[in-house]
Design a protein around this motif. Structure first.
Motif, mmCIF file in Angstrom:
data_model
loop_
_atom_site.group_PDB
_atom_site.id
_atom_site.type_symbol
_atom_site.label_atom_id
_atom_site.label_comp_id
_atom_site.label_asym_id
_atom_site.label_seq_id
_atom_site.Cartn_x
_atom_site.Cartn_y
_atom_site.Cartn_z
ATOM 1 N N ASN A 7 24.166 -59.488 10.527
ATOM 2 C CA ASN A 7 22.830 -59.086 10.990
ATOM 3 C C ASN A 7 22.925 -57.636 11.465
ATOM 4 O O ASN A 7 23.409 -57.370 12.561
ATOM 5 N N LYS A 9 20.573 -55.708 12.252
ATOM 6 C CA LYS A 9 19.463 -55.349 13.167
ATOM 7 C C LYS A 9 18.840 -54.031 12.685
ATOM 8 O O LYS A 9 18.800 -53.783 11.479
ATOM 9 N N HIS A 82 15.624 -65.417 15.924
ATOM 10 C CA HIS A 82 16.680 -64.689 16.648
ATOM 11 C C HIS A 82 16.216 -64.426 18.082
ATOM 12 O O HIS A 82 15.034 -64.167 18.327
ATOM 13 N N GLU A 153 23.627 -69.317 18.945
ATOM 14 C CA GLU A 153 23.894 -67.997 19.514
ATOM 15 C C GLU A 153 23.512 -67.994 20.997
ATOM 16 O O GLU A 153 22.343 -67.726 21.334
ATOM 17 N N ALA A 157 26.002 -64.256 25.107
ATOM 18 C CA ALA A 157 27.181 -63.819 24.335
ATOM 19 C C ALA A 157 26.819 -62.742 23.317
ATOM 20 O O ALA A 157 27.707 -62.146 22.714
ATOM 21 N N ILE A 158 25.526 -62.479 23.126
ATOM 22 C CA ILE A 158 25.122 -61.527 22.088
ATOM 23 C C ILE A 158 25.303 -60.102 22.586
ATOM 24 O O ILE A 158 24.678 -59.685 23.572
ATOM 25 N N GLY A 159 26.184 -59.371 21.917
ATOM 26 C CA GLY A 159 26.396 -57.959 22.228
ATOM 27 C C GLY A 159 27.039 -57.698 23.580
ATOM 28 O O GLY A 159 27.058 -56.562 24.048
ATOM 29 N N GLY A 189 27.679 -64.516 18.437
ATOM 30 C CA GLY A 189 27.763 -63.955 19.792
ATOM 31 C C GLY A 189 29.123 -63.330 19.996
ATOM 32 O O GLY A 189 30.106 -64.028 20.221
ATOM 33 N N SER A 190 29.161 -61.968 19.871
ATOM 34 C CA SER A 190 30.399 -61.212 20.090
ATOM 35 C C SER A 190 31.559 -61.659 19.191
ATOM 36 O O SER A 190 32.706 -61.704 19.629
ATOM 37 N N LEU A 209 27.670 -65.811 12.536
ATOM 38 C CA LEU A 209 26.621 -64.792 12.424
ATOM 39 C C LEU A 209 27.099 -63.619 13.264
ATOM 40 O O LEU A 209 27.364 -63.766 14.462
ATOM 41 N N VAL A 210 27.223 -62.454 12.614
ATOM 42 C CA VAL A 210 27.870 -61.309 13.258
ATOM 43 C C VAL A 210 26.873 -60.160 13.382
ATOM 44 O O VAL A 210 26.253 -59.764 12.397
ATOM 45 N N GLY A 211 26.727 -59.625 14.591
ATOM 46 C CA GLY A 211 25.845 -58.481 14.815
ATOM 47 C C GLY A 211 26.640 -57.192 14.829
ATOM 48 O O GLY A 211 26.945 -56.599 13.797
ATOM 49 N N GLY A 212 27.021 -56.740 16.030
ATOM 50 C CA GLY A 212 27.655 -55.432 16.222
ATOM 51 C C GLY A 212 28.805 -55.143 15.273
ATOM 52 O O GLY A 212 28.874 -54.052 14.681
HETATM 53 C C1 PEP Z 1 23.419 -61.291 16.848
HETATM 54 O O1 PEP Z 1 22.631 -60.468 17.287
HETATM 55 O O2 PEP Z 1 23.012 -62.172 16.081
HETATM 56 C C2 PEP Z 1 24.814 -61.217 17.249
HETATM 57 C C3 PEP Z 1 25.568 -62.262 17.065
HETATM 58 O O3 PEP Z 1 25.228 -60.033 17.802
HETATM 59 P P1 PEP Z 1 26.729 -59.644 18.275
HETATM 60 O O4 PEP Z 1 27.671 -60.090 17.199
HETATM 61 O O5 PEP Z 1 26.689 -58.149 18.422
HETATM 62 O O6 PEP Z 1 26.968 -60.347 19.574
#
Ligand code: PEP
Length: 226
Positions: A7, A9, A82, A153, A157-159, A189-190, A209-212
């Protein structure tokens, strides 16, 4: 095979999109990239998803993009619910359900995000919150929703660099699987190169699911090759 979803973003440009698409193969996992809409056409050779869709089919909804348009633009998946949409756009479970119905009708696969806030976590209400967020789903999904995954998520834990313990992740994933039969559950989440392997090793975790870390080509490559 597990599923790893990126993701991005509201980040990146066409140079980064090329680098991240290139870093996404080879992998033993199923990889889905969800770039901003403007980068869909620059993200080639990979399975694509969108980060959201409209709750309407078509019409006078300035700025919105419909599920059918996403499908036509090459998306196979869409992330719905989300926590950033719930928080910044006041998305309710009712609105998310409407988006889900429209996305399914447009033959998009769905990644439905659920998870509790820090206050809810600390109050021991995580399962109640997740149960409520899942309450509009039938226990047995209809055949029209064959391409459907839930992403657990925890908002805290997100970011943040914080993650639940492996035991907490497993407990929640089993709880979710008890609510919805035969569903794949991703953890988000992280997630980073340093923790992806141990998270994917939890049997109830069907992917991440991976953000950063999904917008850093070298970190993303390590995750994809985990
Ligand atoms: C997200 O926003 O879906 C997410 C998991 O972010 P992060 O990996 O940065 O915690």
């Amino acid at each position: 095979m597990k599923t790893i979803v990126a993701n991005w973003k509201m980040n990146g440009g066409h140079v980064l999109a090329h680098a991240l698409a290139a870093a996404s193969t080879p992998s033993k996992h199923k990889i889905i990239l969800c770039p901003p809409l403007t980068l869909l056409s620059h993200t080639k050779g990979v399975t694509l998803g969108a980060q959201d869709c409209s709750a309407e089919h078509k019409g006078a909804y300035t700025g919105d993009v419909s599920a059918a348009m996403l499908k036509e633009a090459g998306c196979e998946w869409v992330i719905l619910g989300h926590s950033e949409r719930r928080q910044h756009h006041q998305e309710t479970d009712a609105l998310i359900q409407r988006k889900l119905d429209i996305a399914s009708a447009s033959h998009l696969g769905i990644i439905l995000c659920v998870g509790e806030s820090l206050a809810e976590h600390e109050a021991g209400k995580a399962e109640d919150i997740v149960k409520k967020q899942l309450s509009f789903l039938p226990r047995h999904l209809p055949p029209t929703m064959r391409h459907f995954m839930i992403a657990y998520e925890p908002v805290w834990a997100i970011g943040t660099g914080l993650t639940p313990t492996n035991e907490q992740i497993d407990t929640m994933h089993q709880f979710i699987k008890a609510q919805v039969a035969d569903v794949k559950v991703l953890y988000g989440g992280s997630v980073k190169p340093e923790n992806i392997q141990e998270i994917l090793a939890i049997p109830s975790v069907d992917g991440a699911l991976v953000g950063g870390a999904s917008i850093d080509p070298s970190a993303w490559k390590k995750i994809v090759q985990s």
